[in-house]
Design an enzyme around this catalytic site. Structure first.
Site, mmCIF file in Angstrom:
data_model
loop_
_atom_site.group_PDB
_atom_site.id
_atom_site.type_symbol
_atom_site.label_atom_id
_atom_site.label_comp_id
_atom_site.label_asym_id
_atom_site.label_seq_id
_atom_site.Cartn_x
_atom_site.Cartn_y
_atom_site.Cartn_z
ATOM 1 N N LYS A 175 -15.152 -55.839 105.845
ATOM 2 C CA LYS A 175 -15.006 -55.971 104.394
ATOM 3 C C LYS A 175 -14.863 -57.430 103.982
ATOM 4 O O LYS A 175 -15.497 -57.893 103.026
ATOM 5 C CB LYS A 175 -13.796 -55.167 103.921
ATOM 6 C CG LYS A 175 -13.418 -55.351 102.459
ATOM 7 C CD LYS A 175 -14.516 -54.887 101.512
ATOM 8 C CE LYS A 175 -14.309 -55.420 100.097
ATOM 9 N NZ LYS A 175 -13.207 -54.822 99.384
ATOM 10 N N LYS A 243 -8.821 -64.502 97.228
ATOM 11 C CA LYS A 243 -7.921 -63.971 98.267
ATOM 12 C C LYS A 243 -8.722 -63.517 99.497
ATOM 13 O O LYS A 243 -8.392 -63.846 100.637
ATOM 14 C CB LYS A 243 -7.136 -62.780 97.692
ATOM 15 C CG LYS A 243 -6.281 -62.014 98.673
ATOM 16 C CD LYS A 243 -6.011 -60.561 98.209
ATOM 17 C CE LYS A 243 -7.166 -59.629 98.539
ATOM 18 N NZ LYS A 243 -6.909 -58.189 98.456
#
Lengths: 292, 292
Positions: A175, A243
């Protein structure tokens, strides 16, 4: 208590609320918990779910919980904090974390649950709100195959491409890499659009040419229009993308791998965030180039 | 002399030979010239073309010439050098340059031909050898609309998406931006594959997830396999990609636009070239990361 027809769902944000709704539509008994309880009650009423007062209650009522929150500190809090899900799970319980967190954090959580006989899958998703809504997410799960098989009916109710990608942490790492590539591709697109504006090119032609050829990308399809219009209504917040890129850089560094373009992209997104654009869509990275 | 059913074709490399063959197949009388004459003769025999001894002869026999060479110095040479095409063109002649060169070079060539009454189009292409072969190139033409209309039957015989994108130089600039985005996307993919190898991820899963989601790109479709196999048989040479990125950076600089990711990508491709990989496919950029 480990009835596979029941599932606890912790975290009902833009993504989580849509995913939980699909579980209810697929016939699962869904017990929801959300930090802001009103949100849980609204959703539960609409879809015939039960609201739990704490993560521990949701876990105790179901034996299987899904977490979909912001980042690893929040996952840790809802699992291992006071009245966290771990308190409600017994031997044979299962946690499916669908938040995008760092692989090292996924592995650490799995290790902390293991002594209780509780299983863990890192199963983050790609696809934003529309694909969460119509149950066509891509879901990449890392962890022991037996947990994946148990989770599969739940995952199939939320996603279209559902893959067991390897051992613990590999779902998270895939991911992060996907998002980091997306972040670089989006920033490269922003640069091209800026240069094209400077050269007074016909942007429709540029987008058509790139889409038909080697410059084509999912980011081109999704972000060319908002970038051209400087319209940054968030589908995926810039701070969340930042992030993910940072998690990815940290993991790569630990592996001894350099990611020079991702590093440069991180600087651009960080600049946009520092400029107050963290809550806008990450297409707002083009605004950094506007300011150069 | 300006018979639109005849066309001169100058430069019969990997791309040019396939494009000229499609013109012959479409029924145009093609007069070919190539620096290495044997190549021209072989192609002419196969497709019923005529071989010219010089660019000037090809131009004089047709009135319309297409150039498909390496870079602007070569275009300038075959057009304006001794026995160049300009010597064979009279008022009403037309040059269609399909080489990828800098927009400033395109505009300069147009200006040098204009006093002779000779028109110019910058009409570079995207799509590599297979798409040149089956006449499905994307062609982006910059220049006066009347020249585009004259060129259109020729361009339609070589391409599928054929666009008049704007005034002189805009075809070249769109091409450079497309390739620069492709160069960045390819390098970002290389980074992701390197990190995935380091983390011992299942690369099939990574590629499937990226292809289904936000990390998808034409570069993923075309270059993931050769990068994984470290197999760099050239479809598009790394040095040609490096040239295009450098032209793009120079143009952007002149426009006062910064391209931070393209600049970083340029450094990676330059390193690969310095390592002796310039004649390999640009997928070889991953080899630079192997060496970091």
């Amino acid at each position: 208590m480990n009835n596979p027809e029941r599932v606890g769902f912790l975290g009902l944000g833009i993504m989580g609320s849509r995913m939980a709704a699909n579980l209810a539509r697929a016939g699962f008994e869904v017990v929801v918990w959300n930090r802001t309880r009103a949100r849980a009650e609204e959703l539960a009423e609409k879809h015939g779910m039960t609201v739990a007062g704490t993560p521990a209650d949701a876990a105790a009522a179901t034996g299987t919980v899904i977490t979909m929150v912001v980042d690893s500190p929040q996952v840790e809090e809802v699992l291992l904090g006071p009245r966290g899900a771990a308190e409600g799970l017994s031997v044979g319980g299962l946690v499916i974390d669908m938040t995008t967190i760092a692989p090292t954090a996924s592995r650490r959580l799995a290790e902390r649950l293991r002594p209780n006989g509780v299983g863990f899958l890192d199963a983050p998703v790609t696809g934003s709100a529309p694909r969460a809504a119509d149950a066509t997410l891509t879901i990449m799960a890392g962890g022991p195959p037996e947990y994946f098989e148990r989770a599969r009916p739940l995952l199939d109710a939320m996603g279209r491409l559902v893959l067991h990608v390897g051992p613990q942490g590999h779902g998270s790492m895939i991911k992060l890499l996907n998002n980091t590539v997306a972040a670089v591709n989006a920033a490269a697109l922003a640069e091209a659009l800026k240069a094209a504006e400077g050269a007074e090119l016909d942007l429709d032609s540029l987008v058509a040419v790139m889409g038909a050829g080697s410059g084509g990308s999912t980011m081109l399809e999704l972000k060319a229009a908002p970038m051209r219009e400087r319209s940054f209504e968030p589908l995926f917040k810039l701070d969340h993308m930042l992030k993910d890129v940072r998690h990815c850089l940290a993991e790569a560094r630990a592996l001894g791998v350099e990611l020079p373009l991702a590093k440069r992209a991180e600087e651009l997104y960080a600049k946009a965030s520092a400029d107050g654009r963290g809550d806008e869509d990450f297409a707002a990275v083009i605004a950094v180039l506007d300011g150069l």
